[in-house]
Write a protein that holds these residues in place. Structure first.
Motif, PDB file in Angstrom:
ATOM      1  N   ALA A  88      27.286  41.437  34.913  1.00 52.45           N
ATOM      2  CA  ALA A  88      27.314  41.143  33.483  1.00 52.45           C
ATOM      3  C   ALA A  88      27.650  42.360  32.639  1.00 52.45           C
ATOM      4  O   ALA A  88      28.345  42.261  31.628  1.00 52.45           O
ATOM      5  CB  ALA A  88      25.976  40.555  33.046  1.00 52.45           C
ATOM      6  N   ILE A  89      27.147  43.524  33.012  1.00 56.23           N
ATOM      7  CA  ILE A  89      27.345  44.720  32.180  1.00 56.23           C
ATOM      8  C   ILE A  89      28.650  45.429  32.508  1.00 56.23           C
ATOM      9  O   ILE A  89      28.911  46.529  32.019  1.00 56.23           O
ATOM     10  CB  ILE A  89      26.161  45.695  32.335  1.00 56.23           C
ATOM     11  CG1 ILE A  89      26.013  46.147  33.794  1.00 56.23           C
ATOM     12  CG2 ILE A  89      24.875  45.049  31.846  1.00 56.23           C
ATOM     13  CD1 ILE A  89      24.921  47.184  33.993  1.00 56.23           C
ATOM     14  N   THR A  90      29.473  44.826  33.350  1.00 55.47           N
ATOM     15  CA  THR A  90      30.783  45.403  33.685  1.00 55.47           C
ATOM     16  C   THR A  90      31.878  44.439  33.256  1.00 55.47           C
ATOM     17  O   THR A  90      31.614  43.304  32.861  1.00 55.47           O
ATOM     18  CB  THR A  90      30.894  45.660  35.191  1.00 55.47           C
ATOM     19  OG1 THR A  90      30.914  44.404  35.880  1.00 55.47           O
ATOM     20  CG2 THR A  90      29.715  46.498  35.692  1.00 55.47           C
ATOM     21  N   ASP A  91      33.092  44.908  33.374  1.00 55.38           N
ATOM     22  CA  ASP A  91      34.220  44.049  33.007  1.00 55.38           C
ATOM     23  C   ASP A  91      34.386  42.870  33.956  1.00 55.38           C
ATOM     24  O   ASP A  91      34.957  41.837  33.592  1.00 55.38           O
ATOM     25  CB  ASP A  91      35.516  44.869  32.990  1.00 55.38           C
ATOM     26  CG  ASP A  91      35.534  45.872  31.851  1.00 55.38           C
ATOM     27  OD1 ASP A  91      34.777  45.664  30.882  1.00 55.38           O
ATOM     28  OD2 ASP A  91      36.280  46.868  31.936  1.00 55.38           O
ATOM     29  N   HIS A  92      33.873  43.007  35.194  1.00 54.48           N
ATOM     30  CA  HIS A  92      33.997  41.903  36.149  1.00 54.48           C
ATOM     31  C   HIS A  92      33.186  40.689  35.714  1.00 54.48           C
ATOM     32  O   HIS A  92      33.462  39.565  36.128  1.00 54.48           O
ATOM     33  CB  HIS A  92      33.533  42.350  37.536  1.00 54.48           C
ATOM     34  CG  HIS A  92      34.283  43.542  38.070  1.00 54.48           C
ATOM     35  ND1 HIS A  92      35.651  43.649  37.956  1.00 54.48           N
ATOM     36  CD2 HIS A  92      33.861  44.670  38.695  1.00 54.48           C
ATOM     37  CE1 HIS A  92      36.042  44.798  38.496  1.00 54.48           C
ATOM     38  NE2 HIS A  92      34.963  45.440  38.946  1.00 54.48           N
ATOM     39  N   GLY A  93      32.182  40.907  34.888  1.00 56.69           N
ATOM     40  CA  GLY A  93      31.376  39.781  34.413  1.00 56.69           C
ATOM     41  C   GLY A  93      32.132  38.873  33.460  1.00 56.69           C
ATOM     42  O   GLY A  93      31.747  37.712  33.277  1.00 56.69           O
ATOM     43  N   ASN A  94      33.188  39.385  32.849  1.00 55.74           N
ATOM     44  CA  ASN A  94      33.963  38.556  31.915  1.00 55.74           C
ATOM     45  C   ASN A  94      34.544  37.329  32.593  1.00 55.74           C
ATOM     46  O   ASN A  94      34.576  36.235  32.020  1.00 55.74           O
ATOM     47  CB  ASN A  94      35.087  39.382  31.288  1.00 55.74           C
ATOM     48  CG  ASN A  94      34.564  40.392  30.278  1.00 55.74           C
ATOM     49  OD1 ASN A  94      33.443  40.245  29.788  1.00 55.74           O
ATOM     50  ND2 ASN A  94      35.349  41.401  29.998  1.00 55.74           N
ATOM     51  N   GLU A  95      35.010  37.504  33.826  1.00 54.27           N
ATOM     52  CA  GLU A  95      35.599  36.366  34.531  1.00 54.27           C
ATOM     53  C   GLU A  95      34.549  35.316  34.845  1.00 54.27           C
ATOM     54  O   GLU A  95      34.811  34.109  34.768  1.00 54.27           O
ATOM     55  CB  GLU A  95      36.279  36.849  35.803  1.00 54.27           C
ATOM     56  CG  GLU A  95      37.459  37.786  35.543  1.00 54.27           C
ATOM     57  CD  GLU A  95      38.045  38.350  36.821  1.00 54.27           C
ATOM     58  OE1 GLU A  95      37.362  38.266  37.861  1.00 54.27           O
ATOM     59  OE2 GLU A  95      39.179  38.858  36.778  1.00 54.27           O
ATOM     60  N   ALA A  96      33.355  35.767  35.192  1.00 51.00           N
ATOM     61  CA  ALA A  96      32.270  34.813  35.438  1.00 51.00           C
ATOM     62  C   ALA A  96      31.907  34.070  34.165  1.00 51.00           C
ATOM     63  O   ALA A  96      31.631  32.857  34.183  1.00 51.00           O
ATOM     64  CB  ALA A  96      31.058  35.552  36.001  1.00 51.00           C
ATOM     65  N   ILE A  97      31.901  34.784  33.037  1.00 55.20           N
ATOM     66  CA  ILE A  97      31.584  34.154  31.754  1.00 55.20           C
ATOM     67  C   ILE A  97      32.623  33.082  31.416  1.00 55.20           C
ATOM     68  O   ILE A  97      32.288  31.972  31.000  1.00 55.20           O
ATOM     69  CB  ILE A  97      31.508  35.220  30.648  1.00 55.20           C
ATOM     70  CG1 ILE A  97      30.321  36.145  30.890  1.00 55.20           C
ATOM     71  CG2 ILE A  97      31.404  34.565  29.275  1.00 55.20           C
ATOM     72  CD1 ILE A  97      30.297  37.362  29.984  1.00 55.20           C
ATOM     73  N   GLU A  98      33.898  33.404  31.611  1.00 55.64           N
ATOM     74  CA  GLU A  98      34.951  32.439  31.321  1.00 55.64           C
ATOM     75  C   GLU A  98      34.833  31.205  32.203  1.00 55.64           C
ATOM     76  O   GLU A  98      35.018  30.070  31.742  1.00 55.64           O
ATOM     77  CB  GLU A  98      36.319  33.091  31.514  1.00 55.64           C
ATOM     78  CG  GLU A  98      36.636  34.181  30.490  1.00 55.64           C
ATOM     79  CD  GLU A  98      37.977  34.830  30.753  1.00 55.64           C
ATOM     80  OE1 GLU A  98      38.720  34.308  31.611  1.00 55.64           O
ATOM     81  OE2 GLU A  98      38.279  35.854  30.119  1.00 55.64           O
ATOM     82  N   ALA A  99      34.510  31.410  33.483  1.00 52.62           N
ATOM     83  CA  ALA A  99      34.366  30.277  34.397  1.00 52.62           C
ATOM     84  C   ALA A  99      33.168  29.414  34.009  1.00 52.62           C
ATOM     85  O   ALA A  99      33.248  28.179  34.015  1.00 52.62           O
ATOM     86  CB  ALA A  99      34.229  30.775  35.828  1.00 52.62           C
ATOM     87  N   LEU A 100      32.050  30.055  33.655  1.00 51.27           N
ATOM     88  CA  LEU A 100      30.875  29.302  33.230  1.00 51.27           C
ATOM     89  C   LEU A 100      31.157  28.538  31.937  1.00 51.27           C
ATOM     90  O   LEU A 100      30.751  27.384  31.790  1.00 51.27           O
ATOM     91  CB  LEU A 100      29.692  30.247  33.032  1.00 51.27           C
ATOM     92  CG  LEU A 100      28.869  30.587  34.292  1.00 51.27           C
ATOM     93  CD1 LEU A 100      27.902  31.719  34.014  1.00 51.27           C
ATOM     94  CD2 LEU A 100      28.122  29.355  34.790  1.00 51.27           C
ATOM     95  N   ALA A 101      31.823  29.194  30.989  1.00 48.04           N
ATOM     96  CA  ALA A 101      32.146  28.525  29.734  1.00 48.04           C
ATOM     97  C   ALA A 101      33.051  27.326  29.978  1.00 48.04           C
ATOM     98  O   ALA A 101      32.883  26.265  29.357  1.00 48.04           O
ATOM     99  CB  ALA A 101      32.822  29.511  28.775  1.00 48.04           C
ATOM    100  N   THR A 102      33.996  27.466  30.896  1.00 43.91           N
ATOM    101  CA  THR A 102      34.870  26.340  31.232  1.00 43.91           C
ATOM    102  C   THR A 102      34.075  25.205  31.870  1.00 43.91           C
ATOM    103  O   THR A 102      34.300  24.030  31.574  1.00 43.91           O
ATOM    104  CB  THR A 102      35.978  26.803  32.193  1.00 43.91           C
ATOM    105  OG1 THR A 102      36.695  27.896  31.599  1.00 43.91           O
ATOM    106  CG2 THR A 102      36.945  25.674  32.481  1.00 43.91           C
TER     107      THR A 102
END
Length: 870
Positions: A271-285
């Motif tokens: 979450a505190i790294t840039d790699h967490g952005n992809e997880a956030i986008e997938a969860l939001a989708t």
């Protein structure tokens, strides 16, 4: 066990080979140094595996040294040679196939497939690769082939070709499911994602539910240790998880839960790294479907994410913190989760991200989440508490900056509208303090590419809401810039029916303000309305006619509709009233304010059509085309076309309307007969008509028939209606009986129309104009008397009509009297006296020529005789 055969010490031979002959026939090994790449490429046609391996090894080392060497190999058409040999798939030597596929991969990767190669060429390359893929078993060769295939899929046409290769897809999916090679996995996931992008919903469902489709392998690799594989897997998940129907890949609840578990774990780990952005986008989708959102809350994944957010909130970068709330913005789409989201203090996260100073504005989902949270009263009140922190100022700044993402501006405008609905006065005061009319005026003046239809609709909605309050509407109306830019925007918006409809609806709310009408009239509102009335869209035509009905109470607007041709378009296209219900009422709204044109067009004035307060002009002619009458009013002064003018308020001709014709304008032969200058006026004064009205009022007062204004505003005096009609008829007869004898109703003798015609001609000669005040007329038959009767009746509040006969030469008046019918409450005087005038029906004709003042029931013998129909 078998016994081992003992080795022989001596073996007898009967024949021996010729060693000399064998040595002469054999080809000795040739070692030749090759220093030119062109020569090396020629050796690729060799049948010797050793030669091929050596040459491929040298070419591979040459290609690895620098990019320029790869370009040289491309120039020498190495790829064509490899494709011709089909990557040496017929060779049993694994190293040869590896070298061939590696070099082909290197050459293809250095190309821009869409720019450097024709689609047919790419399809050919893909066909060779697919053929080789089906034959290949070596892991490295499969890796290189997968890279080439993935590269070719950049062309959508090529990707469509591959979707038809069912035999390849079967092996491809099985390879993805079982491979341990991370590069094959990464490239395969990327290839699958590109194929999914080309499919519509139906084909996507069929493709993703194939028995061999590696959905489980994709889900397991969401937490893969390699970033690229994780990213590729998340792309596929985002493509598929939006469909959770009964036949989809995510129909199984356990698979959905496992996916949410993987995504949540990925978010918590990164979450505190840039790699967490992809997880956030997938969860939001994933949250876009209610089924997944329900599981997200039921299995406490929401609580786990909130715990992680609370624990690392201070460690989050601003961009990461605002990215996290994308998940909550999607959760807020479902109202039954809003309270739980509010209790987790997510509203404050939205507000913090909104108020951050960012020249590019917050992400669209930040304000989208706030719009959805407005459905929860507690969250809405929390937003109101941040007014002092500058929420409204921030939203106004967002909508006014063209550099901000248009989706963010759309959501910001929607949020302002939602806040106005929730707390109208608090929000309105904030907006007016920011001079919202000036802000909106500037926005409407921005370039079209910086605006969108949804954004403009939201802004127009804000104006409509503010204009509901008279004080706020007055402030909006004072902004010339706002009204001007709305009018100019309307002129350029006819490609979008919904936008035109909303612009006219917005203008309806603002048109009560005089400055708004002034600006609209000077900025092409009439041409825009004519264009709207000729539109193919019924929605546009309806919006224009509604605007006409709303604004027809303003004289300047009615004048513009008549002069600019809006009424003409309405009249000439009355057939459209069948599909636009407001077409006819729009015509009547204009004509009701202009009795002269209404009588010219309809040949009838009803009880509610008043001649008072207007110039009422009636021509002796009946016109099939009202535009001829309009031209006469504007241009013609010939006494051959007399027009009677009724106006009680103008006793003398206005000096500014008197037109002086100098003597130079007359032919030379007529100049001696002209004394001085020659003047005429199209709106002449009438000093006699007010005198006639005074006589009428004296007569009514003498008989006690003066109307009681307070009473007459509420009811109709049926008891005295006939008496008052008789008094008016007698006054009319006295005013217009000069040089005419009263005739008997039963006689066949006609009124001397020639006498009347000469009288009118004499007046026109004296006035030098065909516009004749009715007060100057002293000789008149049914035509002139009916006009004067209607004019006087309108002045004293007597309901009557003015009707032109079929031949056009005869006018007559009708009045309403109750017809008593036993046991019929609808004809009871007590009921009818309180009926609105528009509900009255004419029952009797007024005799103005024979038995003056008598009332004849319609269709009676006397009525037909009076109309000369019997």
């Amino acid at each position: 066990m078998h016994k081992k055969k003992p080795k022989s010490i001596y073996t007898s031979r009967s024949s021996y080979s010729d060693r000399a002959k064998k040595e002469n026939e054999s080809f000795k090994e040739v070692i030749v140094p090759v220093q030119a790449i062109e020569t090396a490429l020629l050796l690729l046609n060799s049948q010797e595996d050793a030669v091929l391996v050596t040459v491929f090894k040298n070419i591979t080392e040459y290609a690895r040294k620098q990019d320029e060497n790869v370009e040289e190999l491309k120039r020498l058409k190495l790829l064509d040679l490899l494709l011709e040999k089909k990557f040496y798939m017929t060779s049993d030597a694994v190293m040869i196939r590896r070298f061939a596929t590696y070099l082909a991969c290197t050459l293809v990767e250095s190309m821009d497939v869409l720019r450097d190669l024709e689609p047919a060429r790419v399809i050919f390359i893909l066909g060779i690769c697919l053929e080789a893929y089906l034959m290949e078993v070596d892991d490295f060769s499969l890796e290189y082939l997968t890279v080439i295939i993935n590269k070719c899929l950049q062309d959508p046409q090529v990707a469509n070709e591959m979707l038809q290769k069912s035999d390849f897809l079967e092996k491809f999916f099985m390879q993805v499911s079982s491979t341990e090679n991370p590069d094959i996995l990464w490239q395969s996931f990327e290839a699958i994602h590109k194929m999914l992008l080309l499919l519509d919903a139906e084909k996507l469902l069929a493709f993703s539910t194939l028995p061999t489709f590696p959905i489980d392998r994709v889900l397991c690799d969401i937490l893969n240790e390699f970033v690229d594989i994780r990213s590729a897997a998340l792309k596929i998940v985002k493509d598929l998880i939006v469909d959770t129907s009964d036949k989809s890949a995510f129909a199984d609840v356990s698979r959905c839960v496992f996916t949410l578990q993987q995504l949540t774990q990925l978010f918590c780990d990164y979450a505190i790294t840039d790699h967490g952005n992809e997880a956030i986008e997938a969860l939001a989708t994933a949250m876009r479907t209610e089924k997944v959102t329900q599981l997200f809350f039921e299995h406490n994944f929401f609580d786990r994410i909130m715990q992680n957010v609370a624990a690392h909130l201070l460690e989050y970068a601003a961009s990461v913190k605002c990215k996290v709330i994308w998940i909550f913005a999607e959760n807020a789409k479902y109202e039954h989760f809003l309270q739980r989201i509010y209790e987790a203090n997510v509203t404050d996260l939205f507000l913090d991200c909104l108020l951050q100073v960012d020249p590019y504005g917050p992400a669209p989902y930040v304000i989208t989440g706030m719009n959805r949270m407005m459905k929860n009263p507690n969250a809405a009140n929390r937003i109101l508490q941040f007014y002092e922190a500058g929420v409204i100022e921030r939203l106004a700044s967002i909508i006014s900056q063209p550099g901000i993402d248009i989706r963010t501006r759309e959501q910001a405008a929607d949020l302002i509208g939602n806040l106005l609905r929730f707390a109208f006065h608090d929000t309105a005061h904030q907006l007016l303090a920011l001079q919202i009319s000036l802000v909106l005026g500037r926005i409407f003046g921005q370039q079209p590419q910086d605006l969108s239809i949804d954004f403009l609709l939201s802004l127009l909605n804000i104006i409509e809401q503010l204009a509901q309050n008279e004080d706020y509407r007055e402030i909006l109306g004072e902004s010339t810039l706002l009204t001007m830019n709305i009018a100019l925007m309307l002129k350029n918006s006819f490609a979008t029916a919904i936008l035109v409809n909303n612009i006219f609806r917005c203008l309806c709310t603002l048109a009560d303000e005089a400055p708004v009408r002034t600006v609209l009239l000077s900025h092409y509102i009439a041409p825009s309305m004519k264009r709207g009335l000729k539109s193919l869209s019924n929605l546009v035509k309806t919006s224009v006619t509604n605007f006409i009905m709303q604004t027809a109470r303003f004289p300047e607007m009615v004048h513009e509709y008549i002069e600019a041709g809006v009424l003409e378009v309405l009249i000439l296209n009355q057939r459209l009233a069948m599909c636009v219900s407001t077409w006819g009422p729009a015509i009547e709204a204009i004509l009701s304010k202009c009795p002269s044109l209404k009588f010219c067009i309809r040949n009838h004035l009803g009880f509610t059509d008043s001649t008072a307060g207007n110039d009422f002009l009636v021509s002796k002619r009946k016109f099939d085309d009202f535009r001829v009458f309009q031209n006469i009013l504007k241009e013609d002064v010939s006494p051959l076309h007399p027009i009677l003018v009724v106006n009680f308020e103008r006793k003398v001709s206005p000096p500014d309307l008197i037109i002086e014709v100098p003597i130079e304008c007359f032919p030379l032969d007529e100049r001696p007969d002209v004394a001085g200058s020659w003047c005429y006026c199209r709106k002449p004064g009438d000093s006699e008509l007010p005198r006639i009205l005074d006589l009428l009022n004296e007569e009514l007062e003498k008989y006690g028939l003066m109307q009681n204004p307070a009473k007459m505003s509420r009811c109709i005096d049926f008891d005295n209606l006939a008496k008052r009609a008789k008094v008016i008829a007698e006054i009319v007869e006295a005013a217009l009986c000069s040089n005419l004898k009263r005739l008997d109703l039963n006689t066949t003798e006609e009124c001397s129309n020639h006498t009347v015609k000469c009288h009118l001609y004499d007046i026109a000669r004296a006035l030098h104009c065909n516009f004749i005040p009715i007060g100057m007329v002293h000789t008149g038959c049914q035509f002139e008397r009916a006009i004067l009767f209607k004019a006087l009746a309108d002045q004293i509040g007597l309901p009557c009509t003015l009707q032109r006969a079929v031949d056009g030469r005869l006018l007559f008046n009708e009045v309403p009297l109750p017809v008593e019918i036993d046991h019929d409450p609808h004809c009871d005087k007590k009921t009818m006296k309180f009926m609105p005038w528009r509900m009255l029906r004419p029952t009797h004709i007024v005799d103005l020529m024979f038995h003056v003042g008598e009332l004849y029931p319609i269709q009676s013998r006397q009525a037909l005789q009076y109309l000369r129909l019997y």
